[in-house]
Write a protein that holds these residues in place. Sequence first.
Motif, short mmCIF file in Angstrom:
data_model
loop_
_atom_site.label_atom_id
_atom_site.label_comp_id
_atom_site.label_asym_id
_atom_site.label_seq_id
_atom_site.Cartn_x
_atom_site.Cartn_y
_atom_site.Cartn_z
N CYS A 16 13.09 9.18 -7.39
CA CYS A 16 13.19 7.94 -6.59
C CYS A 16 13.29 6.69 -7.47
CB CYS A 16 11.95 7.83 -5.70
SG CYS A 16 10.43 7.60 -6.65
N GLU A 17 13.80 5.64 -6.86
CA GLU A 17 13.79 4.33 -7.51
C GLU A 17 12.35 3.82 -7.61
OE1 GLU A 17 16.41 2.46 -8.52
OE2 GLU A 17 18.02 3.75 -7.74
N ASP A 60 15.53 8.86 -2.24
CA ASP A 60 14.76 7.90 -1.45
C ASP A 60 15.10 7.93 0.05
OD1 ASP A 60 12.99 6.33 -3.17
OD2 ASP A 60 14.82 5.75 -4.23
N PHE A 63 13.10 7.03 3.32
CA PHE A 63 12.77 5.64 3.67
C PHE A 63 13.88 5.02 4.52
CE2 PHE A 63 10.64 6.31 -0.57
CZ PHE A 63 9.36 6.50 -0.03
N GLU A 65 14.00 3.08 6.94
CA GLU A 65 13.93 1.66 7.32
C GLU A 65 14.91 0.81 6.53
OE1 GLU A 65 10.37 -1.36 7.78
OE2 GLU A 65 10.57 -0.81 5.68
N ASP A 66 15.17 1.21 5.27
CA ASP A 66 15.93 0.32 4.39
C ASP A 66 17.42 0.27 4.69
OD1 ASP A 66 13.80 -0.68 2.87
OD2 ASP A 66 13.67 1.23 1.80
N ARG A 85 21.01 4.19 -3.30
CA ARG A 85 20.57 4.34 -1.91
C ARG A 85 21.70 4.11 -0.91
NH1 ARG A 85 14.97 2.53 -0.17
NH2 ARG A 85 15.72 4.02 1.37
N GLY A 114 13.40 -3.06 4.32
CA GLY A 114 12.02 -3.40 3.99
C GLY A 114 11.81 -4.90 3.81
N ARG A 130 16.15 -6.82 -4.20
CA ARG A 130 17.09 -6.00 -3.43
C ARG A 130 17.97 -6.80 -2.47
NH1 ARG A 130 15.00 -0.63 -3.38
NH2 ARG A 130 14.30 -0.29 -5.52
N LEU A 159 7.91 -5.17 -3.97
CA LEU A 159 9.28 -4.71 -3.76
C LEU A 159 9.96 -5.44 -2.60
CD1 LEU A 159 11.53 -2.75 -4.52
CD2 LEU A 159 10.50 -1.05 -2.98
N HIS A 160 9.28 -5.49 -1.46
CA HIS A 160 9.92 -5.98 -0.23
C HIS A 160 9.03 -6.98 0.51
CE1 HIS A 160 12.25 -1.93 -0.03
NE2 HIS A 160 13.13 -2.88 -0.30
N ALA A 241 6.14 6.74 -4.51
CA ALA A 241 7.59 6.43 -4.54
C ALA A 241 7.82 4.98 -4.10
CB ALA A 241 8.35 7.38 -3.63
N GLU A 242 6.74 4.21 -4.07
CA GLU A 242 6.78 2.79 -3.67
C GLU A 242 7.13 2.62 -2.20
OE1 GLU A 242 8.73 0.57 -6.79
OE2 GLU A 242 7.68 -1.27 -6.25
N GLY A 243 6.79 3.64 -1.41
CA GLY A 243 7.05 3.57 0.03
C GLY A 243 5.76 3.37 0.79
N CYS A 247 8.40 2.00 6.12
CA CYS A 247 9.65 2.46 5.49
C CYS A 247 10.19 3.75 6.09
CB CYS A 247 9.45 2.75 4.01
SG CYS A 247 8.35 1.69 3.18
C1 CIR Z 1 12.97 2.26 -3.40
O1 CIR Z 1 12.63 1.74 -4.46
O2 CIR Z 1 13.97 1.90 -2.79
C2 CIR Z 1 12.12 3.37 -2.83
N1 CIR Z 1 11.56 4.12 -3.91
C3 CIR Z 1 11.01 2.82 -1.98
C4 CIR Z 1 11.53 2.14 -0.75
C5 CIR Z 1 10.43 1.71 0.15
N2 CIR Z 1 10.96 1.13 1.32
C6 CIR Z 1 10.40 0.12 1.97
O3 CIR Z 1 9.41 -0.44 1.53
N3 CIR Z 1 11.00 -0.31 3.07
#
Ligand code: CIR
Length: 254
Positions: A16-17, A60, A63, A65-66, A85, A114, A130, A159-160, A241-243, A247
């Motif tokens: 994952c990212e 990824d 997730f 939602e993104d 992604r 996100g 992003r 991240l978001h 995975a930063e989720g 997400c």
């Molecule tokens: C990313 O870096 O895109 C994924 N590893 C984590 C995305 C998490 N999505 C979110 O918070 N909406």
Amino acid sequence: MNIAITRQVSPDINQCELTHIAREPIDYERARAQHKRYQQALRTLGLDVISLDAEPDLPDSVFVEDVALVLDECAIMLNPGAASRRPEVASVEKALAPYREIFRIQPPGTVDGGDILTVDRTVHVGISSRSTKNAIEQIKVILEPRGYQVRAVNVTGCLHLKSAVTQVSKDTLLINPEWVSRDDFPGMQFIEVDPSESYAANAILVDDTIIYPSSFPKTKAKLEKAGINLVIVDADELAKAEGAVTCCSLIFSV
Ligand code: CIR
């Protein structure tokens, strides 16, 4: 009827990212088990859960939602900021097509779902690593004629936008003030995350209940004290995975 689109965890999740956290091994089976219970939590709140097949080549892709913004009037297929992604979009578009008129964000604009927090008729979009101003302008062109206000919000340190703030009741936001300013949400009330729980601001609101991770007991106590109904899920494996909880689903009414 309310629907939640979800997707099974990719067996490639360890690729994952990652942006703000260090890589540590993700236990695929444990992530799958937690995701299954998350889907069950959505069902207990009355949602009809669509579970798309796992995408072995798209780490990824759980997730969902993104890749889309779904509103009552339409859906916007997004152009995720991470190039890895972008191939996730097509299959979610296929799942949404029966339910909504579809629009698309075009390059060079990029935006992750996100980064989008909709409160009533206001769509707040985080400017992050992003999500770009160009994409926000495209969202405005689509949504302003449909009666939405679209507002850019600065986000730093995470991240978001929805890592920093989410809605937990009709008029209340759960916020980490280190990452986003209260001033960007006029007219709202706030519950602040406990300072020792930076990642605690992400919750899913369904009617008058939130789905909330078990990892943040101090913030959970604050939410309970404020009279918020909670359904607790373990979400720590996908957090590597930063989720977070928002997400992993796209929720809408039909
Ligand atoms: C990313 O870096 O895109 C994924 N590893 C984590 C995305 C998490 N999505 C979110 O918070 N909406």
